[in-house]
Design an enzyme around this catalytic site. Structure first.
Site, PDB file in Angstrom:
ATOM      1  N   HIS A  17       0.240 -59.016  29.794  1.00  0.00           N
ATOM      2  CA  HIS A  17       1.027 -60.245  29.765  1.00  0.00           C
ATOM      3  C   HIS A  17       1.657 -60.462  31.142  1.00  0.00           C
ATOM      4  O   HIS A  17       1.982 -59.507  31.858  1.00  0.00           O
ATOM      5  CB  HIS A  17       2.098 -60.181  28.676  1.00  0.00           C
ATOM      6  CG  HIS A  17       1.547 -60.441  27.311  1.00  0.00           C
ATOM      7  ND1 HIS A  17       2.194 -60.066  26.150  1.00  0.00           N
ATOM      8  CD2 HIS A  17       0.396 -61.059  26.906  1.00  0.00           C
ATOM      9  CE1 HIS A  17       1.482 -60.439  25.096  1.00  0.00           C
ATOM     10  NE2 HIS A  17       0.388 -61.038  25.533  1.00  0.00           N
TER      11      HIS A  17
ATOM     12  N   HIS B  73       0.441 -53.432  29.417  1.00  0.00           N
ATOM     13  CA  HIS B  73      -0.481 -54.454  28.925  1.00  0.00           C
ATOM     14  C   HIS B  73      -0.530 -55.567  29.965  1.00  0.00           C
ATOM     15  O   HIS B  73       0.106 -55.464  31.020  1.00  0.00           O
ATOM     16  CB  HIS B  73      -0.059 -54.960  27.541  1.00  0.00           C
ATOM     17  CG  HIS B  73       1.268 -55.649  27.501  1.00  0.00           C
ATOM     18  ND1 HIS B  73       2.444 -55.014  27.836  1.00  0.00           N
ATOM     19  CD2 HIS B  73       1.616 -56.922  27.168  1.00  0.00           C
ATOM     20  CE1 HIS B  73       3.459 -55.851  27.702  1.00  0.00           C
ATOM     21  NE2 HIS B  73       2.980 -57.016  27.304  1.00  0.00           N
TER      22      HIS B  73
ATOM     23  N   HIS C 227       1.727 -53.942  19.744  1.00  0.00           N
ATOM     24  CA  HIS C 227       2.085 -55.285  20.210  1.00  0.00           C
ATOM     25  C   HIS C 227       0.987 -56.241  19.750  1.00  0.00           C
ATOM     26  O   HIS C 227       0.041 -55.830  19.069  1.00  0.00           O
ATOM     27  CB  HIS C 227       2.224 -55.261  21.730  1.00  0.00           C
ATOM     28  CG  HIS C 227       2.875 -56.478  22.311  1.00  0.00           C
ATOM     29  ND1 HIS C 227       3.901 -57.151  21.688  1.00  0.00           N
ATOM     30  CD2 HIS C 227       2.645 -57.154  23.482  1.00  0.00           C
ATOM     31  CE1 HIS C 227       4.280 -58.168  22.445  1.00  0.00           C
ATOM     32  NE2 HIS C 227       3.529 -58.191  23.520  1.00  0.00           N
TER      33      HIS C 227
ATOM     34  N   ASP D  75       4.486 -61.219  32.426  1.00  0.00           N
ATOM     35  CA  ASP D  75       5.764 -60.651  32.862  1.00  0.00           C
ATOM     36  C   ASP D  75       5.660 -59.167  33.203  1.00  0.00           C
ATOM     37  O   ASP D  75       6.633 -58.573  33.690  1.00  0.00           O
ATOM     38  CB  ASP D  75       6.857 -60.879  31.808  1.00  0.00           C
ATOM     39  CG  ASP D  75       6.478 -60.396  30.414  1.00  0.00           C
ATOM     40  OD1 ASP D  75       5.280 -60.255  30.138  1.00  0.00           O
ATOM     41  OD2 ASP D  75       7.393 -60.176  29.590  1.00  0.00           O
ATOM     42  N   HIS D  76       4.485 -58.584  33.005  1.00  0.00           N
ATOM     43  CA  HIS D  76       4.278 -57.168  33.317  1.00  0.00           C
ATOM     44  C   HIS D  76       3.318 -56.947  34.488  1.00  0.00           C
ATOM     45  O   HIS D  76       3.197 -55.816  34.958  1.00  0.00           O
ATOM     46  CB  HIS D  76       3.750 -56.424  32.087  1.00  0.00           C
ATOM     47  CG  HIS D  76       4.734 -56.381  30.968  1.00  0.00           C
ATOM     48  ND1 HIS D  76       5.471 -55.264  30.651  1.00  0.00           N
ATOM     49  CD2 HIS D  76       5.118 -57.346  30.091  1.00  0.00           C
ATOM     50  CE1 HIS D  76       6.272 -55.537  29.623  1.00  0.00           C
ATOM     51  NE2 HIS D  76       6.065 -56.796  29.273  1.00  0.00           N
TER      52      HIS D  76
ATOM     53  N   ASP E  49       7.430 -53.740  24.666  1.00  0.00           N
ATOM     54  CA  ASP E  49       6.587 -54.710  23.971  1.00  0.00           C
ATOM     55  C   ASP E  49       5.859 -54.075  22.788  1.00  0.00           C
ATOM     56  O   ASP E  49       4.639 -53.954  22.757  1.00  0.00           O
ATOM     57  CB  ASP E  49       5.565 -55.333  24.932  1.00  0.00           C
ATOM     58  CG  ASP E  49       6.222 -56.298  25.906  1.00  0.00           C
ATOM     59  OD1 ASP E  49       7.213 -55.895  26.541  1.00  0.00           O
ATOM     60  OD2 ASP E  49       5.751 -57.439  26.019  1.00  0.00           O
TER      61      ASP E  49
ATOM     62  N   HIS F 130      13.739 -54.747  28.911  1.00  0.00           N
ATOM     63  CA  HIS F 130      12.894 -55.863  28.454  1.00  0.00           C
ATOM     64  C   HIS F 130      13.660 -56.798  27.517  1.00  0.00           C
ATOM     65  O   HIS F 130      13.255 -57.053  26.388  1.00  0.00           O
ATOM     66  CB  HIS F 130      11.624 -55.332  27.772  1.00  0.00           C
ATOM     67  CG  HIS F 130      10.538 -56.379  27.674  1.00  0.00           C
ATOM     68  ND1 HIS F 130      10.422 -57.203  26.588  1.00  0.00           N
ATOM     69  CD2 HIS F 130       9.550 -56.731  28.531  1.00  0.00           C
ATOM     70  CE1 HIS F 130       9.386 -58.017  26.765  1.00  0.00           C
ATOM     71  NE2 HIS F 130       8.840 -57.741  27.946  1.00  0.00           N
TER      72      HIS F 130
END
Length: 302
Positions: A63, A61, A138, A65-66, A206, A265
Protein backbone atom coordinates in the site's frame (compact mmCIF):
# COMPACT_ATOMS: atom_id res chain seq x y z
CA UNK A 1 23.47 -2.83 20.94
CA UNK A 2 20.59 -2.25 18.51
CA UNK A 3 19.49 1.31 17.71
CA UNK A 4 15.80 1.58 16.84
CA UNK A 5 14.00 4.66 15.53
CA UNK A 6 10.33 4.99 14.62
CA UNK A 7 10.78 7.44 11.75
CA UNK A 8 7.09 7.75 10.91
CA UNK A 9 3.99 6.57 12.74
CA UNK A 10 1.20 7.73 10.43
CA UNK A 11 -1.15 5.65 8.33
CA UNK A 12 -2.95 6.43 5.08
CA UNK A 13 -1.76 10.03 4.55
CA UNK A 14 1.08 12.23 5.83
CA UNK A 15 0.18 15.09 8.14
CA UNK A 16 2.12 18.26 9.04
CA UNK A 17 3.04 16.68 12.38
CA UNK A 18 3.25 13.01 11.37
CA UNK A 19 5.21 11.20 8.66
CA UNK A 20 4.08 7.97 7.08
CA UNK A 21 5.17 4.54 8.21
CA UNK A 22 8.87 3.72 8.51
CA UNK A 23 11.16 2.09 11.07
CA UNK A 24 14.96 2.19 11.00
CA UNK A 25 17.45 0.01 12.88
CA UNK A 26 21.23 0.21 13.17
CA UNK A 27 23.50 -2.65 14.18
CA UNK A 28 27.17 -3.36 13.70
CA UNK A 29 27.66 -0.73 10.97
CA UNK A 30 24.63 -1.67 8.88
CA UNK A 31 21.16 -0.15 8.80
CA UNK A 32 17.76 -1.56 7.89
CA UNK A 33 14.43 0.05 7.04
CA UNK A 34 11.06 -1.59 7.50
CA UNK A 35 8.65 0.22 5.20
CA UNK A 36 9.44 3.50 3.48
CA UNK A 37 6.45 5.81 3.52
CA UNK A 38 6.36 9.35 2.22
CA UNK A 39 8.64 11.57 4.31
CA UNK A 40 11.10 8.85 5.26
CA UNK A 41 14.13 10.74 3.92
CA UNK A 42 13.23 13.88 5.85
CA UNK A 43 12.64 11.86 9.01
CA UNK A 44 16.10 10.28 8.71
CA UNK A 45 17.67 13.72 8.28
CA UNK A 46 15.74 15.15 11.23
CA UNK A 47 16.93 12.27 13.39
CA UNK A 48 20.51 12.98 12.37
CA UNK A 49 21.03 9.49 11.00
CA UNK A 50 22.33 8.64 7.55
CA UNK A 51 20.78 6.70 4.68
CA UNK A 52 24.27 5.66 3.46
CA UNK A 53 24.61 2.52 5.66
CA UNK A 54 21.12 1.26 4.70
CA UNK A 55 21.71 -2.13 3.10
CA UNK A 56 18.30 -3.75 3.64
CA UNK A 57 14.78 -2.38 3.11
CA UNK A 58 11.84 -4.60 4.08
CA UNK A 59 8.20 -4.05 3.18
CA UNK A 60 5.21 -5.29 5.12
CA UNK A 61 2.99 -4.84 2.05
CA UNK A 62 2.59 -2.59 -0.98
CA UNK A 63 0.00 0.00 0.00
CA UNK A 64 1.22 3.50 -0.86
CA UNK A 65 1.69 4.69 2.71
CA UNK A 66 4.31 1.96 3.20
CA UNK A 67 6.32 2.24 -0.03
CA UNK A 68 5.73 5.68 -1.57
CA UNK A 69 9.03 7.05 -0.25
CA UNK A 70 11.15 4.39 -1.99
CA UNK A 71 11.76 5.99 -5.44
CA UNK A 72 13.08 9.21 -3.92
CA UNK A 73 15.29 7.33 -1.48
CA UNK A 74 16.76 5.26 -4.32
CA UNK A 75 17.52 8.43 -6.27
CA UNK A 76 19.21 10.01 -3.26
CA UNK A 77 21.32 6.90 -2.72
CA UNK A 78 22.29 6.95 -6.41
CA UNK A 79 23.20 10.64 -6.32
CA UNK A 80 25.48 9.89 -3.36
CA UNK A 81 27.50 7.55 -5.62
CA UNK A 82 26.49 4.41 -3.79
CA UNK A 83 27.86 1.27 -5.41
CA UNK A 84 27.19 -1.35 -2.73
CA UNK A 85 24.23 -3.69 -3.36
CA UNK A 86 20.89 -2.90 -1.73
CA UNK A 87 18.72 -5.82 -0.60
CA UNK A 88 14.93 -5.47 -0.76
CA UNK A 89 12.68 -7.95 1.06
CA UNK A 90 8.91 -8.14 0.73
CA UNK A 91 5.83 -10.17 -0.18
CA UNK A 92 5.29 -11.81 -3.55
CA UNK A 93 5.36 -9.26 -6.38
CA UNK A 94 8.28 -7.28 -4.91
CA UNK A 95 10.35 -6.99 -8.09
CA UNK A 96 7.32 -6.11 -10.21
CA UNK A 97 6.16 -3.37 -7.81
CA UNK A 98 9.62 -1.85 -7.41
CA UNK A 99 10.25 -1.97 -11.17
CA UNK A 100 7.08 0.06 -11.70
CA UNK A 101 8.16 2.62 -9.11
CA UNK A 102 11.58 2.82 -10.73
CA UNK A 103 10.16 4.37 -13.87
CA UNK A 104 11.22 7.65 -12.22
CA UNK A 105 14.54 6.18 -11.00
CA UNK A 106 15.58 3.98 -13.94
CA UNK A 107 19.36 4.27 -13.68
CA UNK A 108 21.12 3.53 -10.41
CA UNK A 109 24.87 2.99 -9.84
CA UNK A 110 24.23 0.08 -7.47
CA UNK A 111 22.57 -3.33 -7.90
CA UNK A 112 19.30 -4.24 -6.18
CA UNK A 113 18.90 -7.74 -4.79
CA UNK A 114 15.27 -8.86 -4.55
CA UNK A 115 14.18 -11.41 -1.96
CA UNK A 116 10.49 -12.27 -2.15
CA UNK A 117 9.08 -13.93 0.96
CA UNK A 118 7.90 -17.47 0.35
CA UNK A 119 5.14 -19.07 2.39
CA UNK A 120 3.72 -18.10 5.77
CA UNK A 121 7.15 -17.63 7.37
CA UNK A 122 10.68 -17.18 6.14
CA UNK A 123 13.95 -16.42 7.92
CA UNK A 124 16.85 -14.42 6.49
CA UNK A 125 20.35 -14.40 8.02
CA UNK A 126 22.33 -11.21 7.34
CA UNK A 127 24.64 -8.62 8.85
CA UNK A 128 24.95 -10.44 12.16
CA UNK A 129 21.23 -10.73 12.87
CA UNK A 130 18.33 -13.03 12.02
CA UNK A 131 15.25 -11.53 10.36
CA UNK A 132 12.02 -13.52 10.33
CA UNK A 133 9.03 -12.53 8.22
CA UNK A 134 5.63 -13.89 9.30
CA UNK A 135 2.28 -13.53 7.59
CA UNK A 136 -0.43 -11.43 9.24
CA UNK A 137 -4.05 -10.65 8.32
CA UNK A 138 -4.68 -7.55 6.17
CA UNK A 139 -6.80 -7.09 3.04
CA UNK A 140 -3.66 -7.70 0.91
CA UNK A 141 -0.72 -10.04 1.47
CA UNK A 142 1.11 -8.60 4.47
CA UNK A 143 3.95 -9.63 6.80
CA UNK A 144 5.34 -8.66 10.17
CA UNK A 145 9.02 -8.92 11.04
CA UNK A 146 11.08 -10.09 14.00
CA UNK A 147 14.74 -9.15 14.25
CA UNK A 148 16.90 -11.21 16.61
CA UNK A 149 20.54 -10.80 17.57
CA UNK A 150 22.02 -13.86 19.28
CA UNK A 151 24.62 -13.61 22.04
CA UNK A 152 27.19 -16.31 22.65
CA UNK A 153 28.09 -17.56 26.09
CA UNK A 154 30.82 -16.06 28.21
CA UNK A 155 34.42 -16.90 27.36
CA UNK A 156 35.93 -19.21 29.97
CA UNK A 157 39.68 -18.56 30.18
CA UNK A 158 40.14 -21.32 32.75
CA UNK A 159 38.71 -23.94 30.38
CA UNK A 160 40.87 -22.61 27.56
CA UNK A 161 44.01 -22.99 29.68
CA UNK A 162 43.04 -26.47 30.93
CA UNK A 163 42.63 -27.66 27.34
CA UNK A 164 45.93 -26.14 26.28
CA UNK A 165 44.41 -23.91 23.63
CA UNK A 166 47.05 -21.45 22.36
CA UNK A 167 46.43 -17.86 23.43
CA UNK A 168 46.32 -16.43 19.87
CA UNK A 169 43.22 -18.57 19.20
CA UNK A 170 41.19 -17.29 22.16
CA UNK A 171 39.68 -14.18 20.61
CA UNK A 172 38.87 -16.03 17.38
CA UNK A 173 37.05 -18.78 19.27
CA UNK A 174 35.25 -16.15 21.35
CA UNK A 175 33.97 -14.64 18.09
CA UNK A 176 32.54 -18.00 17.03
CA UNK A 177 35.27 -19.09 14.65
CA UNK A 178 36.30 -22.73 14.30
CA UNK A 179 40.07 -23.17 14.00
CA UNK A 180 41.68 -26.13 12.24
CA UNK A 181 45.36 -26.91 12.71
CA UNK A 182 47.41 -29.85 11.42
CA UNK A 183 46.79 -31.82 14.59
CA UNK A 184 43.53 -30.55 16.05
CA UNK A 185 40.25 -28.74 15.54
CA UNK A 186 39.21 -26.09 18.07
CA UNK A 187 35.52 -25.17 18.24
CA UNK A 188 33.89 -22.29 20.17
CA UNK A 189 31.94 -24.65 22.46
CA UNK A 190 35.27 -25.67 24.03
CA UNK A 191 35.67 -22.24 25.62
CA UNK A 192 32.19 -20.67 25.70
CA UNK A 193 29.49 -21.10 28.33
CA UNK A 194 25.75 -21.42 27.58
CA UNK A 195 24.27 -18.91 25.12
CA UNK A 196 23.09 -15.72 26.80
CA UNK A 197 19.95 -13.72 26.15
CA UNK A 198 20.17 -11.72 22.93
CA UNK A 199 18.07 -8.84 21.61
CA UNK A 200 14.64 -9.22 20.02
CA UNK A 201 12.54 -6.63 18.17
CA UNK A 202 9.14 -7.34 16.63
CA UNK A 203 7.30 -5.01 14.23
CA UNK A 204 3.86 -5.48 12.74
CA UNK A 205 1.29 -3.22 11.17
CA UNK A 206 -1.85 -3.23 9.01
CA UNK A 207 -3.39 -6.38 10.43
CA UNK A 208 -5.98 -7.88 12.68
CA UNK A 209 -4.65 -9.65 15.80
CA UNK A 210 -3.24 -13.06 14.82
CA UNK A 211 -1.63 -16.05 16.49
CA UNK A 212 1.41 -15.49 14.26
CA UNK A 213 1.98 -12.08 15.86
CA UNK A 214 1.59 -13.43 19.38
CA UNK A 215 3.94 -16.33 18.67
CA UNK A 216 6.66 -14.26 17.05
CA UNK A 217 6.50 -11.38 19.53
CA UNK A 218 7.04 -13.65 22.56
CA UNK A 219 9.60 -12.15 24.94
CA UNK A 220 10.44 -9.27 22.60
CA UNK A 221 12.49 -6.51 24.16
CA UNK A 222 10.41 -4.12 22.06
CA UNK A 223 7.13 -4.87 20.28
CA UNK A 224 6.06 -2.17 17.80
CA UNK A 225 2.45 -2.74 16.82
CA UNK A 226 -0.21 -1.05 14.78
CA UNK A 227 -2.80 0.94 16.70
CA UNK A 228 -4.96 2.40 13.97
CA UNK A 229 -7.78 3.42 16.29
CA UNK A 230 -7.91 4.56 19.89
CA UNK A 231 -11.61 5.33 19.83
CA UNK A 232 -13.58 2.34 21.06
CA UNK A 233 -16.51 3.19 18.79
CA UNK A 234 -14.25 2.41 15.81
CA UNK A 235 -13.75 -1.25 16.78
CA UNK A 236 -16.13 -2.39 14.01
CA UNK A 237 -14.24 -0.26 11.49
CA UNK A 238 -11.00 -1.94 12.54
CA UNK A 239 -12.54 -5.34 11.82
CA UNK A 240 -13.98 -4.21 8.47
CA UNK A 241 -10.70 -2.77 7.15
CA UNK A 242 -8.48 -5.33 8.89
CA UNK A 243 -6.65 -3.02 11.23
CA UNK A 244 -6.19 -3.01 15.00
CA UNK A 245 -7.31 -0.94 17.96
CA UNK A 246 -5.01 0.22 20.75
CA UNK A 247 -6.62 -2.28 23.09
CA UNK A 248 -6.16 -5.26 20.77
CA UNK A 249 -2.49 -4.36 20.37
CA UNK A 250 -2.08 -4.08 24.14
CA UNK A 251 -3.67 -7.51 24.62
CA UNK A 252 -1.23 -9.03 22.13
CA UNK A 253 1.70 -7.45 23.96
CA UNK A 254 0.41 -8.80 27.27
CA UNK A 255 -0.05 -12.32 25.91
CA UNK A 256 3.37 -12.27 24.24
CA UNK A 257 5.03 -11.08 27.48
CA UNK A 258 6.86 -8.32 25.62
CA UNK A 259 9.01 -6.02 27.71
CA UNK A 260 7.68 -2.87 26.07
CA UNK A 261 5.23 -1.90 23.30
CA UNK A 262 5.07 1.14 21.04
CA UNK A 263 1.89 1.89 19.12
CA UNK A 264 2.17 3.14 15.54
CA UNK A 265 0.31 3.57 12.20
CA UNK A 266 -2.37 5.92 13.50
CA UNK A 267 -5.45 6.89 11.53
CA UNK A 268 -5.26 10.51 10.25
CA UNK A 269 -8.35 11.23 12.36
CA UNK A 270 -6.47 10.23 15.52
CA UNK A 271 -4.78 13.46 16.54
CA UNK A 272 -4.05 12.75 20.20
CA UNK A 273 -3.13 9.09 20.77
CA UNK A 274 -1.85 9.85 24.27
CA UNK A 275 -5.44 10.63 25.32
CA UNK A 276 -6.25 6.89 25.27
CA UNK A 277 -3.10 5.54 26.89
CA UNK A 278 -4.28 5.34 30.50
CA UNK A 279 -6.78 2.67 29.54
CA UNK A 280 -4.27 0.95 27.25
CA UNK A 281 -1.80 0.71 30.14
CA UNK A 282 -4.41 -1.02 32.27
CA UNK A 283 -4.08 -3.88 29.79
CA UNK A 284 -0.32 -3.58 29.23
CA UNK A 285 1.51 -1.23 31.62
CA UNK A 286 4.61 -0.88 29.45
CA UNK A 287 2.74 0.58 26.47
CA UNK A 288 3.76 3.86 24.85
CA UNK A 289 2.16 5.97 22.14
CA UNK A 290 4.74 6.09 19.35
CA UNK A 291 5.86 9.41 17.93
CA UNK A 292 7.93 10.34 14.89
CA UNK A 293 11.60 10.18 15.80
CA UNK A 294 11.02 8.10 18.93
CA UNK A 295 14.09 5.95 19.50
CA UNK A 296 15.78 3.57 21.90
CA UNK A 297 19.03 1.65 22.28
CA UNK A 298 18.31 -1.99 23.00
CA UNK A 299 21.23 -3.36 25.00
CA UNK A 300 22.44 -6.84 25.86
CA UNK A 301 21.70 -7.72 29.47
CA UNK A 302 24.68 -7.99 31.80
Amino acid sequence: MLDVCLLGCGGMMPLPYRYLTALMTRFNGSSMLIDCGEGTQIAIKEKGWSFKPIDVICFTHYHGDHISGLPGLLLTMGNADRTDPLTLIGPKGLERVVSCLRVIAPELPFPIVFKEIEGAEQTFEMNGYRLKAFRVNHNVLCYGYTLEIDRAGKFDAKRAKEQGIPLPYWSRLQNGETIETENQVYTPDLVLGPARKGIKLTYTTDTRPTDSIKKNAVDSDLFICEGMYGEKEKAAKAVEYKHMTFYEAASLAQEAKAKEMWLTHYSPSLTKPEYYMDEVRRIFPKAKAGKDGMSVELMFED
